[in-house]
Design a protein around this motif. Sequence first.
Motif, PDB file in Angstrom:
ATOM      1  N   SER A 193     -11.106 -22.685  21.694  1.00  0.00           N
ATOM      2  CA  SER A 193     -11.453 -22.275  20.650  1.00  0.00           C
ATOM      3  C   SER A 193      -9.575 -22.433  21.154  1.00  0.00           C
ATOM      4  CB  SER A 193     -11.796 -20.761  20.688  1.00  0.00           C
ATOM      5  OG  SER A 193     -13.121 -21.737  20.842  1.00  0.00           O
ATOM      6  N   ILE A 194      -8.864 -21.407  19.397  1.00  0.00           N
ATOM      7  CA  ILE A 194      -7.262 -21.085  20.004  1.00  0.00           C
ATOM      8  C   ILE A 194      -7.562 -20.096  19.047  1.00  0.00           C
ATOM      9  CG2 ILE A 194      -5.591 -21.333  18.157  1.00  0.00           C
ATOM     10  CD1 ILE A 194      -6.378 -24.353  17.970  1.00  0.00           C
ATOM     11  N   TYR A 195      -7.157 -19.358  20.051  1.00  0.00           N
ATOM     12  CA  TYR A 195      -6.885 -17.509  19.040  1.00  0.00           C
ATOM     13  C   TYR A 195      -5.116 -16.899  18.792  1.00  0.00           C
ATOM     14  CZ  TYR A 195     -11.056 -16.653  21.040  1.00  0.00           C
ATOM     15  OH  TYR A 195     -12.973 -16.385  21.795  1.00  0.00           O
ATOM     16  N   THR A 196      -4.951 -16.479  17.904  1.00  0.00           N
ATOM     17  CA  THR A 196      -3.963 -16.301  17.576  1.00  0.00           C
ATOM     18  C   THR A 196      -3.705 -14.711  16.236  1.00  0.00           C
ATOM     19  OG1 THR A 196      -1.989 -16.267  15.908  1.00  0.00           O
ATOM     20  CG2 THR A 196      -3.525 -16.974  15.312  1.00  0.00           C
ATOM     21  N   HIS A 197      -2.906 -13.749  16.913  1.00  0.00           N
ATOM     22  CA  HIS A 197      -3.102 -12.537  16.391  1.00  0.00           C
ATOM     23  C   HIS A 197      -3.655 -13.089  14.505  1.00  0.00           C
ATOM     24  CE1 HIS A 197      -1.275  -8.468  15.370  1.00  0.00           C
ATOM     25  NE2 HIS A 197      -1.564  -8.322  15.731  1.00  0.00           N
ATOM     26  N   PRO A 198      -4.017 -12.131  14.092  1.00  0.00           N
ATOM     27  CA  PRO A 198      -4.454 -11.846  12.198  1.00  0.00           C
ATOM     28  C   PRO A 198      -2.718 -11.900  11.836  1.00  0.00           C
ATOM     29  CG  PRO A 198      -5.830 -10.374  13.795  1.00  0.00           C
ATOM     30  CD  PRO A 198      -4.831 -10.906  14.655  1.00  0.00           C
ATOM     31  N   ALA A 199      -2.997 -12.216  10.519  1.00  0.00           N
ATOM     32  CA  ALA A 199      -1.550 -12.357   9.560  1.00  0.00           C
ATOM     33  C   ALA A 199      -1.663 -10.837   9.281  1.00  0.00           C
ATOM     34  CB  ALA A 199      -1.366 -13.218   8.884  1.00  0.00           C
ATOM     35  N   THR A 200      -1.433  -9.990   9.632  1.00  0.00           N
ATOM     36  CA  THR A 200      -0.632  -8.410   9.233  1.00  0.00           C
ATOM     37  C   THR A 200       0.223  -8.380   9.516  1.00  0.00           C
ATOM     38  OG1 THR A 200      -0.845  -7.583  11.402  1.00  0.00           O
ATOM     39  CG2 THR A 200      -3.289  -7.508  10.638  1.00  0.00           C
ATOM     40  N   ASN A 201       0.669  -7.151   9.065  1.00  0.00           N
ATOM     41  CA  ASN A 201       1.790  -6.335   9.217  1.00  0.00           C
ATOM     42  C   ASN A 201       3.008  -6.390  10.345  1.00  0.00           C
ATOM     43  OD1 ASN A 201      -0.101  -3.994   9.601  1.00  0.00           O
ATOM     44  ND2 ASN A 201       2.309  -3.215   9.958  1.00  0.00           N
ATOM     45  N   LEU A 202       1.830  -6.988  11.291  1.00  0.00           N
ATOM     46  CA  LEU A 202       2.568  -6.801  12.270  1.00  0.00           C
ATOM     47  C   LEU A 202       3.276  -8.214  12.958  1.00  0.00           C
ATOM     48  CD1 LEU A 202       0.628  -4.217  14.852  1.00  0.00           C
ATOM     49  CD2 LEU A 202       2.122  -3.489  13.980  1.00  0.00           C
ATOM     50  N   ILE A 203       2.688  -9.019  12.254  1.00  0.00           N
ATOM     51  CA  ILE A 203       4.037 -10.277  12.431  1.00  0.00           C
ATOM     52  C   ILE A 203       3.295 -10.982  11.805  1.00  0.00           C
ATOM     53  CG2 ILE A 203       2.083 -10.653  14.466  1.00  0.00           C
ATOM     54  CD1 ILE A 203       0.641 -13.108  12.832  1.00  0.00           C
ATOM     55  N   LEU A 204       4.180 -12.251  11.168  1.00  0.00           N
ATOM     56  CA  LEU A 204       5.595 -12.894  10.616  1.00  0.00           C
ATOM     57  C   LEU A 204       3.723 -14.160  10.483  1.00  0.00           C
ATOM     58  CD1 LEU A 204       7.119 -13.415   7.785  1.00  0.00           C
ATOM     59  CD2 LEU A 204       8.074 -15.467   9.404  1.00  0.00           C
ATOM     60  N   ASP A 214      -4.764 -25.065   9.377  1.00  0.00           N
ATOM     61  CA  ASP A 214      -5.448 -25.919   8.531  1.00  0.00           C
ATOM     62  C   ASP A 214      -6.020 -27.217   9.233  1.00  0.00           C
ATOM     63  OD1 ASP A 214      -6.052 -27.075   5.830  1.00  0.00           O
ATOM     64  OD2 ASP A 214      -4.020 -28.645   6.055  1.00  0.00           O
ATOM     65  N   ILE A 215      -4.954 -27.737  10.154  1.00  0.00           N
ATOM     66  CA  ILE A 215      -5.284 -29.275  10.274  1.00  0.00           C
ATOM     67  C   ILE A 215      -6.280 -29.154  12.392  1.00  0.00           C
ATOM     68  CG2 ILE A 215      -3.454 -30.427  10.321  1.00  0.00           C
ATOM     69  CD1 ILE A 215      -2.193 -29.425  12.932  1.00  0.00           C
ATOM     70  N   ALA A 216      -6.134 -28.116  12.834  1.00  0.00           N
ATOM     71  CA  ALA A 216      -7.778 -27.463  13.249  1.00  0.00           C
ATOM     72  C   ALA A 216      -8.624 -27.345  12.876  1.00  0.00           C
ATOM     73  CB  ALA A 216      -7.736 -26.141  13.530  1.00  0.00           C
ATOM     74  N   ALA A 217      -8.995 -26.449  11.913  1.00  0.00           N
ATOM     75  CA  ALA A 217      -9.904 -26.874  10.458  1.00  0.00           C
ATOM     76  C   ALA A 217     -10.645 -28.350  10.878  1.00  0.00           C
ATOM     77  CB  ALA A 217     -10.091 -26.197   9.216  1.00  0.00           C
ATOM     78  N   LYS A 218      -9.718 -29.391  10.511  1.00  0.00           N
ATOM     79  CA  LYS A 218     -10.021 -30.048   9.488  1.00  0.00           C
ATOM     80  C   LYS A 218     -10.399 -30.739  11.219  1.00  0.00           C
ATOM     81  CE  LYS A 218      -7.645 -30.771   5.738  1.00  0.00           C
ATOM     82  NZ  LYS A 218      -6.993 -29.649   5.636  1.00  0.00           N
ATOM     83  N   SER A 219     -10.083 -31.049  12.412  1.00  0.00           N
ATOM     84  CA  SER A 219     -10.212 -31.673  13.722  1.00  0.00           C
ATOM     85  C   SER A 219     -11.088 -31.041  14.452  1.00  0.00           C
ATOM     86  CB  SER A 219      -9.142 -31.658  14.883  1.00  0.00           C
ATOM     87  OG  SER A 219      -8.574 -30.044  14.395  1.00  0.00           O
ATOM     88  N   GLY A 220     -12.325 -29.739  13.744  1.00  0.00           N
ATOM     89  CA  GLY A 220     -13.142 -29.441  14.010  1.00  0.00           C
ATOM     90  C   GLY A 220     -12.710 -28.137  15.549  1.00  0.00           C
ATOM     91  N   VAL A 269      -1.193 -31.066  22.874  1.00  0.00           N
ATOM     92  CA  VAL A 269      -0.663 -32.354  22.730  1.00  0.00           C
ATOM     93  C   VAL A 269      -1.790 -32.206  21.757  1.00  0.00           C
ATOM     94  CG1 VAL A 269      -1.316 -34.587  23.293  1.00  0.00           C
ATOM     95  CG2 VAL A 269      -0.328 -32.585  25.407  1.00  0.00           C
ATOM     96  N   LYS A 270      -3.313 -32.603  21.066  1.00  0.00           N
ATOM     97  CA  LYS A 270      -4.026 -32.976  19.944  1.00  0.00           C
ATOM     98  C   LYS A 270      -3.277 -32.571  18.922  1.00  0.00           C
ATOM     99  CE  LYS A 270      -8.555 -33.068  17.832  1.00  0.00           C
ATOM    100  NZ  LYS A 270     -10.081 -32.805  18.289  1.00  0.00           N
ATOM    101  N   LEU A 271      -2.709 -31.113  18.973  1.00  0.00           N
ATOM    102  CA  LEU A 271      -2.575 -30.235  17.234  1.00  0.00           C
ATOM    103  C   LEU A 271      -1.041 -31.237  17.166  1.00  0.00           C
ATOM    104  CD1 LEU A 271      -3.441 -26.462  18.136  1.00  0.00           C
ATOM    105  CD2 LEU A 271      -4.309 -28.119  16.261  1.00  0.00           C
ATOM    106  N   GLN A 272      -0.084 -30.853  18.458  1.00  0.00           N
ATOM    107  CA  GLN A 272       1.256 -31.945  18.420  1.00  0.00           C
ATOM    108  C   GLN A 272       0.839 -33.050  17.443  1.00  0.00           C
ATOM    109  OE1 GLN A 272       2.180 -31.686  22.060  1.00  0.00           O
ATOM    110  NE2 GLN A 272       3.762 -30.762  22.317  1.00  0.00           N
ATOM    111  N   GLU A 273       0.102 -33.888  18.444  1.00  0.00           N
ATOM    112  CA  GLU A 273       0.072 -35.179  17.624  1.00  0.00           C
ATOM    113  C   GLU A 273      -0.688 -34.761  15.806  1.00  0.00           C
ATOM    114  OE1 GLU A 273      -3.097 -36.646  19.676  1.00  0.00           O
ATOM    115  OE2 GLU A 273      -1.666 -37.574  20.715  1.00  0.00           O
TER     116      GLU A 273
END
Length: 288
Positions: A193-204, A214-220, A269-273
Motif C-alpha cells: 500500500s502507498i502511504y502519504t501525509h493527508p492533504a492538510t495545512n501542513l503540506i501542499l 488517481d492512477i493508484a485507484a485505477k490500478s488497484g 516502477v508501476k506508478l512511473q509507467e
Amino acid sequence: MAVETVFLNGEFVKRSDAKVDIEDRGYQFGDGIYEVIRVYSGEVFTMDEHMERLYQSADKMKLKIPFDLQELSSIVCKLIEKNDVEEGIVYMQVSRGISPRQHHFPGGDISGSVIAYTKDFKRPSKQMNEGVTATLVEDIRWLRCDIKSLNLLGNILAKEEAASKGHFEAIQHRGETVTEGSSSNVFIVKDGSIYTHPATNLILNGITRRVIKDIAAKSGVPFVEKTFTVDELLAAEEMFIASTTSEVMPVIKVDEVNIGQGVPGPVTVKLQEMFTGRILTECKVQQV
C-alpha cells in the motif's frame, strides 16, 4: 537564437524588457503565489488542476488575480506557442501588486501583478530509472503550507542542506511525523500500500500527488492518506517523492539507510509507467 518572450501584466514582451517595480509586494514581502506547469511535446499537462490551485491559493490569502481562469489559461498556451516550447515548464507568479511599502494590505483598487515565462526542462529519466538519495531535515516552515506562496525560505534552507550533502531532496518532519520534501510530496510503500501525509495545512496538495492518487485507484493499489513516522519511513519497502518536475522519483537511500533493497521498487516502477501513460493520453503525443 529566438528572442524569449515573457508575459508581464497584460503584455507579451522580450525577456530583456521585463522589469518588476521595486515596490512590488512579491519582491518586498513574498506577498504572492506561483505555479509551475509541465509541458510535454508542446502540450500542457494537468493545466486545469494547476490553474484551479492557483486561484484557490489566491482566495486563501485574499489576493485578486486580474484575469479570470480561462483568460490566464489562454495566456499560458500563447506563451508556450510564442517560445516554441517542446519539453519544459511554465513558471507563473502573481503578487498582490505595487504599492508604497506597508505591512497591511494596500487600500484602493490594487490589482495583482502577473508574470509568466517558459524554460526548457527535460525529464529526469536517469534519476527516475536509478533512484535518488535524500536527507532528513526538521520542518521549520509556517503552518499554511497548503498555500503555494512565494515564502519559500524554509524550503530553500532544507534544499540547501540536502544539496550540500550531495542529496537530491530533503525529507522534512515535524518531530517524528514526516510531512513532505522541500519541493515534493513524500510517499512510502508498506505491505503493498502507498502511504502519504493527508492533504492538510501542513503540506501542499501536489498536482502530481493527485495524479498518483488517481492512477493508484485505477490500478488497484491502496492509497492511504495517513501520517507516518521517520522510523516507518526508514523501514519502508519502497519510498518515492513526486512533483511537477520530478514526476514519480524513487528514493533509494535516506542519509545512511537504504530504503528496501536500495533500488527502485516494483510499486514505484508501476506508478512511473502509469504516470507516463497519463502524459501520453492527456498531451495526445506519441512518446515522451
